[in-house]
Motif scaffolding. Structure first.
Motif, PDB file in Angstrom:
ATOM      1  N   HIS A 136       7.025   0.785  -8.607  1.00 43.98           N
ATOM      2  CA  HIS A 136       6.355  -0.086  -7.638  1.00 43.98           C
ATOM      3  C   HIS A 136       7.365  -1.054  -7.050  1.00 43.98           C
ATOM      4  O   HIS A 136       8.045  -1.764  -7.769  1.00 43.98           O
ATOM      5  CB  HIS A 136       5.257  -0.913  -8.316  1.00 43.98           C
ATOM      6  CG  HIS A 136       3.957  -0.220  -8.460  1.00 43.98           C
ATOM      7  ND1 HIS A 136       3.100  -0.056  -7.414  1.00 43.98           N
ATOM      8  CD2 HIS A 136       3.364   0.343  -9.524  1.00 43.98           C
ATOM      9  CE1 HIS A 136       2.027   0.575  -7.824  1.00 43.98           C
ATOM     10  NE2 HIS A 136       2.158   0.838  -9.113  1.00 43.98           N
TER      11      HIS A 136
ATOM     12  N   VAL B 153      -6.341  -3.475  -7.149  1.00 44.19           N
ATOM     13  CA  VAL B 153      -6.902  -2.130  -7.059  1.00 44.19           C
ATOM     14  C   VAL B 153      -7.800  -1.846  -8.259  1.00 44.19           C
ATOM     15  O   VAL B 153      -7.378  -1.997  -9.400  1.00 44.19           O
ATOM     16  CB  VAL B 153      -5.750  -1.104  -7.002  1.00 44.19           C
ATOM     17  CG1 VAL B 153      -6.274   0.307  -7.024  1.00 44.19           C
ATOM     18  CG2 VAL B 153      -4.886  -1.341  -5.783  1.00 44.19           C
TER      19      VAL B 153
ATOM     20  N   GLY C 102       0.811  -1.211   0.000  1.00 45.63           N
ATOM     21  CA  GLY C 102       0.000   0.000   0.000  1.00 45.63           C
ATOM     22  C   GLY C 102       0.845   1.262   0.000  1.00 45.63           C
ATOM     23  O   GLY C 102       0.572   2.220  -0.729  1.00 45.63           O
TER      24      GLY C 102
ATOM     25  N   TYR D  26      -5.128   1.933  -1.853  1.00 46.43           N
ATOM     26  CA  TYR D  26      -3.835   1.764  -1.189  1.00 46.43           C
ATOM     27  C   TYR D  26      -3.916   2.176   0.283  1.00 46.43           C
ATOM     28  O   TYR D  26      -3.293   1.540   1.138  1.00 46.43           O
ATOM     29  CB  TYR D  26      -2.747   2.543  -1.916  1.00 46.43           C
ATOM     30  CG  TYR D  26      -2.410   1.964  -3.272  1.00 46.43           C
ATOM     31  CD1 TYR D  26      -2.182   0.608  -3.439  1.00 46.43           C
ATOM     32  CD2 TYR D  26      -2.326   2.773  -4.395  1.00 46.43           C
ATOM     33  CE1 TYR D  26      -1.885   0.067  -4.678  1.00 46.43           C
ATOM     34  CE2 TYR D  26      -2.026   2.247  -5.642  1.00 46.43           C
ATOM     35  CZ  TYR D  26      -1.803   0.890  -5.772  1.00 46.43           C
ATOM     36  OH  TYR D  26      -1.509   0.358  -7.005  1.00 46.43           O
TER      37      TYR D  26
ATOM     38  N   GLY E 205       2.378   1.632  -3.414  1.00 47.37           N
ATOM     39  CA  GLY E 205       1.377   2.107  -4.361  1.00 47.37           C
ATOM     40  C   GLY E 205       1.095   3.592  -4.212  1.00 47.37           C
ATOM     41  O   GLY E 205       0.965   4.309  -5.202  1.00 47.37           O
ATOM     42  N   LEU E 206       1.027   4.069  -2.965  1.00 42.86           N
ATOM     43  CA  LEU E 206       0.814   5.494  -2.744  1.00 42.86           C
ATOM     44  C   LEU E 206       1.993   6.316  -3.264  1.00 42.86           C
ATOM     45  O   LEU E 206       1.800   7.363  -3.895  1.00 42.86           O
ATOM     46  CB  LEU E 206       0.602   5.781  -1.258  1.00 42.86           C
ATOM     47  CG  LEU E 206      -0.771   5.461  -0.696  1.00 42.86           C
ATOM     48  CD1 LEU E 206      -0.795   5.747   0.802  1.00 42.86           C
ATOM     49  CD2 LEU E 206      -1.854   6.251  -1.395  1.00 42.86           C
TER      50      LEU E 206
ATOM     51  N   ARG F 147      -1.069  -3.850  -7.643  1.00 46.80           N
ATOM     52  CA  ARG F 147      -1.881  -3.032  -8.551  1.00 46.80           C
ATOM     53  C   ARG F 147      -3.024  -3.839  -9.158  1.00 46.80           C
ATOM     54  O   ARG F 147      -4.013  -3.283  -9.601  1.00 46.80           O
ATOM     55  CB  ARG F 147      -1.018  -2.412  -9.639  1.00 46.80           C
ATOM     56  CG  ARG F 147      -0.542  -3.372 -10.690  1.00 46.80           C
ATOM     57  CD  ARG F 147       0.253  -2.643 -11.773  1.00 46.80           C
ATOM     58  NE  ARG F 147       0.676  -3.561 -12.787  1.00 46.80           N
ATOM     59  CZ  ARG F 147       1.845  -4.172 -12.817  1.00 46.80           C
ATOM     60  NH1 ARG F 147       2.726  -3.930 -11.872  1.00 46.80           N
ATOM     61  NH2 ARG F 147       2.148  -5.015 -13.769  1.00 46.80           N
TER      62      ARG F 147
ATOM     63  N   GLU G 143      -7.334   4.210  -7.011  1.00 45.56           N
ATOM     64  CA  GLU G 143      -6.023   3.746  -6.597  1.00 45.56           C
ATOM     65  C   GLU G 143      -5.629   4.256  -5.210  1.00 45.56           C
ATOM     66  O   GLU G 143      -5.226   3.481  -4.349  1.00 45.56           O
ATOM     67  CB  GLU G 143      -4.953   4.134  -7.624  1.00 45.56           C
ATOM     68  CG  GLU G 143      -5.029   3.352  -8.909  1.00 45.56           C
ATOM     69  CD  GLU G 143      -5.992   3.959  -9.914  1.00 45.56           C
ATOM     70  OE1 GLU G 143      -6.597   5.017  -9.627  1.00 45.56           O
ATOM     71  OE2 GLU G 143      -6.151   3.354 -10.994  1.00 45.56           O
TER      72      GLU G 143
END
Length: 78
Positions: A37, A46, A24, A55, A27-28, A43, A51
């Motif tokens: 990533h 999500v 998470g 995350y 992803g942020l 991903r 998104e």
């Protein structure tokens, strides 16, 4: 590194906690700054267009799983 518990549940909850929190956060960072990533497979979990929210939910869920696993481990010891 020594483990305080030999419980498979503690190990599994720790692994799930790690994957969700790190995935998470990765992803942020990717969404906000365009960094690569670290755990790109998240991903696929999500939905498109959500998104950032997803995350954040992953991070919160990971922390909850970690806390629950820790609580179960502590209750089993005491």
């Amino acid at each position: 590194m020594t483990s305080t518990s030999n419980s498979p549940l503690a190990a599994l909850s720790g692994l799930i906690c790690f994957v969700l929190v790190v995935g998470g956060t990765s992803g942020l960072l990717h969404e906000w700054f365009g960094w690569i990533h670290f755990m790109g497979f998240v991903r696929f979990l999500v939905p498109g267009g959500y998104e950032v929210y997803s995350y954040v939910v992953m991070i919160v869920l990971g922390l909850a799983v970690g806390a629950a696993g820790d609580a179960v481990t502590r209750r089993g010891r005491g």
